[in-house]
Scaffold this motif. Structure first.
Motif, PDB file in Angstrom:
ATOM      1  N   LEU A   2       0.834  -1.193   0.000  1.00 37.50           N
ATOM      2  CA  LEU A   2       0.000   0.000   0.000  1.00 37.50           C
ATOM      3  C   LEU A   2       0.874   1.250   0.000  1.00 37.50           C
ATOM      4  N   LYS A   3       0.382   2.315  -0.620  1.00 39.45           N
ATOM      5  CA  LYS A   3       1.090   3.592  -0.632  1.00 39.45           C
ATOM      6  C   LYS A   3       0.228   4.658   0.019  1.00 39.45           C
ATOM      7  N   ALA A   4       0.879   5.511   0.827  1.00 41.88           N
ATOM      8  CA  ALA A   4       0.237   6.699   1.392  1.00 41.88           C
ATOM      9  C   ALA A   4       0.862   7.895   0.690  1.00 41.88           C
ATOM     10  N   THR A   5       0.058   8.623  -0.065  1.00 35.56           N
ATOM     11  CA  THR A   5       0.594   9.720  -0.874  1.00 35.56           C
ATOM     12  C   THR A   5       0.035  11.080  -0.472  1.00 35.56           C
ATOM     13  N   GLU A   6      -0.793  11.112   0.571  1.00 34.40           N
ATOM     14  CA  GLU A   6      -1.403  12.375   0.987  1.00 34.40           C
ATOM     15  C   GLU A   6      -1.540  12.409   2.499  1.00 34.40           C
ATOM     16  N   VAL A   7      -1.282  13.588   3.083  1.00 32.57           N
ATOM     17  CA  VAL A   7      -1.480  13.801   4.511  1.00 32.57           C
ATOM     18  C   VAL A   7      -2.801  14.536   4.700  1.00 32.57           C
ATOM     19  N   LEU A   8      -3.650  13.980   5.540  1.00 32.87           N
ATOM     20  CA  LEU A   8      -4.933  14.600   5.865  1.00 32.87           C
ATOM     21  C   LEU A   8      -4.774  15.291   7.212  1.00 32.87           C
ATOM     22  N   ALA A   9      -4.996  16.591   7.258  1.00 30.38           N
ATOM     23  CA  ALA A   9      -4.759  17.376   8.467  1.00 30.38           C
ATOM     24  C   ALA A   9      -5.642  16.905   9.621  1.00 30.38           C
ATOM     25  N   ALA A  10      -5.061  16.877  10.801  1.00 33.81           N
ATOM     26  CA  ALA A  10      -5.784  16.483  12.010  1.00 33.81           C
ATOM     27  C   ALA A  10      -7.086  17.268  12.123  1.00 33.81           C
ATOM     28  N   GLY A  11      -8.159  16.558  12.421  1.00 28.39           N
ATOM     29  CA  GLY A  11      -9.460  17.190  12.588  1.00 28.39           C
ATOM     30  C   GLY A  11     -10.207  17.457  11.301  1.00 28.39           C
ATOM     31  N   HIS A  12      -9.605  17.139  10.148  1.00 30.10           N
ATOM     32  CA  HIS A  12     -10.227  17.430   8.851  1.00 30.10           C
ATOM     33  C   HIS A  12     -10.407  16.177   8.004  1.00 30.10           C
ATOM     34  N   TRP A  13     -10.544  15.023   8.664  1.00 28.65           N
ATOM     35  CA  TRP A  13     -10.795  13.795   7.927  1.00 28.65           C
ATOM     36  C   TRP A  13     -11.702  12.902   8.763  1.00 28.65           C
ATOM     37  N   ASP A  14     -12.376  11.982   8.092  1.00 26.96           N
ATOM     38  CA  ASP A  14     -13.362  11.106   8.716  1.00 26.96           C
ATOM     39  C   ASP A  14     -12.659   9.927   9.393  1.00 26.96           C
ATOM     40  N   ARG A  15     -12.678   9.891  10.712  1.00 23.01           N
ATOM     41  CA  ARG A  15     -12.002   8.837  11.480  1.00 23.01           C
ATOM     42  C   ARG A  15     -12.580   7.442  11.207  1.00 23.01           C
ATOM     43  N   ASP A  16     -13.761   7.374  10.623  1.00 26.67           N
ATOM     44  CA  ASP A  16     -14.348   6.076  10.275  1.00 26.67           C
ATOM     45  C   ASP A  16     -13.530   5.356   9.206  1.00 26.67           C
ATOM     46  N   HIS A  17     -12.663   6.104   8.494  1.00 22.79           N
ATOM     47  CA  HIS A  17     -11.831   5.505   7.447  1.00 22.79           C
ATOM     48  C   HIS A  17     -10.502   4.980   7.989  1.00 22.79           C
ATOM     49  N   ALA A  18     -10.232   5.213   9.289  1.00 21.50           N
ATOM     50  CA  ALA A  18      -8.972   4.762   9.887  1.00 21.50           C
ATOM     51  C   ALA A  18      -8.995   3.249  10.072  1.00 21.50           C
ATOM     52  N   ILE A  19      -7.987   2.578   9.524  1.00 21.78           N
ATOM     53  CA  ILE A  19      -7.892   1.124   9.656  1.00 21.78           C
ATOM     54  C   ILE A  19      -6.752   0.712  10.580  1.00 21.78           C
ATOM     55  N   ASP A  20      -5.873   1.656  10.917  1.00 25.61           N
ATOM     56  CA  ASP A  20      -4.722   1.338  11.752  1.00 25.61           C
ATOM     57  C   ASP A  20      -4.148   2.649  12.262  1.00 25.61           C
ATOM     58  N   ARG A  21      -3.168   2.558  13.140  1.00 24.99           N
ATOM     59  CA  ARG A  21      -2.493   3.760  13.656  1.00 24.99           C
ATOM     60  C   ARG A  21      -1.015   3.475  13.796  1.00 24.99           C
ATOM     61  N   ILE A  22      -0.248   4.571  13.803  1.00 25.13           N
ATOM     62  CA  ILE A  22       1.200   4.429  13.937  1.00 25.13           C
ATOM     63  C   ILE A  22       1.711   5.534  14.856  1.00 25.13           C
ATOM     64  N   ALA A  23       2.474   5.152  15.874  1.00 28.04           N
ATOM     65  CA  ALA A  23       3.061   6.104  16.820  1.00 28.04           C
ATOM     66  C   ALA A  23       4.498   6.372  16.386  1.00 28.04           C
ATOM     67  N   LEU A  24       4.809   7.643  16.168  1.00 29.52           N
ATOM     68  CA  LEU A  24       6.126   8.038  15.661  1.00 29.52           C
ATOM     69  C   LEU A  24       6.681   9.177  16.504  1.00 29.52           C
ATOM     70  N   ASP A  25       7.996   9.147  16.769  1.00 29.47           N
ATOM     71  CA  ASP A  25       8.609  10.288  17.444  1.00 29.47           C
ATOM     72  C   ASP A  25       8.811  11.414  16.431  1.00 29.47           C
ATOM     73  N   TYR A  26       9.351  12.541  16.881  1.00 30.37           N
ATOM     74  CA  TYR A  26       9.461  13.709  16.000  1.00 30.37           C
ATOM     75  C   TYR A  26      10.271  13.413  14.743  1.00 30.37           C
ATOM     76  N   ASP A  27      11.436  12.782  14.900  1.00 30.15           N
ATOM     77  CA  ASP A  27      12.263  12.485  13.717  1.00 30.15           C
ATOM     78  C   ASP A  27      11.537  11.570  12.752  1.00 30.15           C
ATOM     79  N   GLU A  28      10.840  10.584  13.289  1.00 26.91           N
ATOM     80  CA  GLU A  28      10.098   9.654  12.434  1.00 26.91           C
ATOM     81  C   GLU A  28       8.908  10.331  11.753  1.00 26.91           C
ATOM     82  N   ARG A  29       8.406  11.411  12.348  1.00 27.47           N
ATOM     83  CA  ARG A  29       7.280  12.142  11.743  1.00 27.47           C
ATOM     84  C   ARG A  29       7.729  13.160  10.694  1.00 27.47           C
ATOM     85  N   HIS A  30       9.023  13.291  10.480  1.00 31.48           N
ATOM     86  CA  HIS A  30       9.544  14.224   9.476  1.00 31.48           C
ATOM     87  C   HIS A  30      10.106  13.404   8.323  1.00 31.48           C
TER      88      HIS A  30
END
Length: 168
Positions: A2-30
């Motif tokens: 699978l490819k993720a090609t777009e970032v959806l801003a927090a609070g501006h997307w439908d959480r019903d579409h979330a199938i998983d989550r990933i916890a990342l530190d600051y470096d991993e989030r950049h």
């Protein structure tokens, strides 16, 4: 994969579409491009047009419409406080003068653990205590725009967060 090609801003997307989550530190989030495995086992390739700092609560849009939720992971930080606002502002100046990433909060400053900087700050009258918390430093005046960040992209091949220590 699978490819993720777009970032959806927090609070501006439908959480019903979330199938998983990933916890990342600051470096991993950049990141711009990186292979990840989310907490539930979803493997995906982050493939963005430019390096982006992912924020807590952002969604990574996968092909097909599903979304991976981004969680800002806790990391080892130093919490800097002072006797009053004026003293805290002076400490912020010293931190900024050393081009250190810093998260500014009303009554404290969060920085990455660094014993040399902690010693300097204590010498300037700061109270510094270790904490574990998500780290979201200020991006700088030119983040996300042309100017300084674009010049760094040409010099380094990617966009660095302003205030990030690096060599020239």
């Amino acid at each position: 994969m699978l490819k993720a090609t777009e970032v959806l801003a927090a609070g501006h997307w439908d959480r019903d579409h979330a199938i998983d989550r990933i916890a990342l530190d600051y470096d991993e989030r950049h990141r711009r491009r990186f292979r990840f495995v989310a907490e539930g086992g979803t493997e995906f390739l982050l493939d963005l047009p430019r390096a982006t700092v992912l924020q807590h609560g952002d969604g990574l849009a996968l092909e097909g419409g599903d979304v991976i939720t981004v969680i800002a992971a806790s990391e080892a930080l130093s919490q800097v406080t002072a006797a009053d606002t004026e003293a805290l502002m002076r400490l912020a100046w010293h931190i900024g003068n050393r081009h250190l990433p810093a998260q500014l909060v009303a009554d404290r400053i969060l920085i990455r653990e660094d014993h040399v900087i902690v010693s300097m700050l204590r010498g300037l009258g700061a109270t510094v205590e270790p904490v574990r918390a998500p780290f979201s430093p200020e991006g700088g005046a030119y983040s996300g725009h042309g100017g300084f960040a674009a010049a760094h992209e040409h010099a380094h091949g990617n966009v660095l967060a302003l205030g990030q220590p690096h060599e020239h």
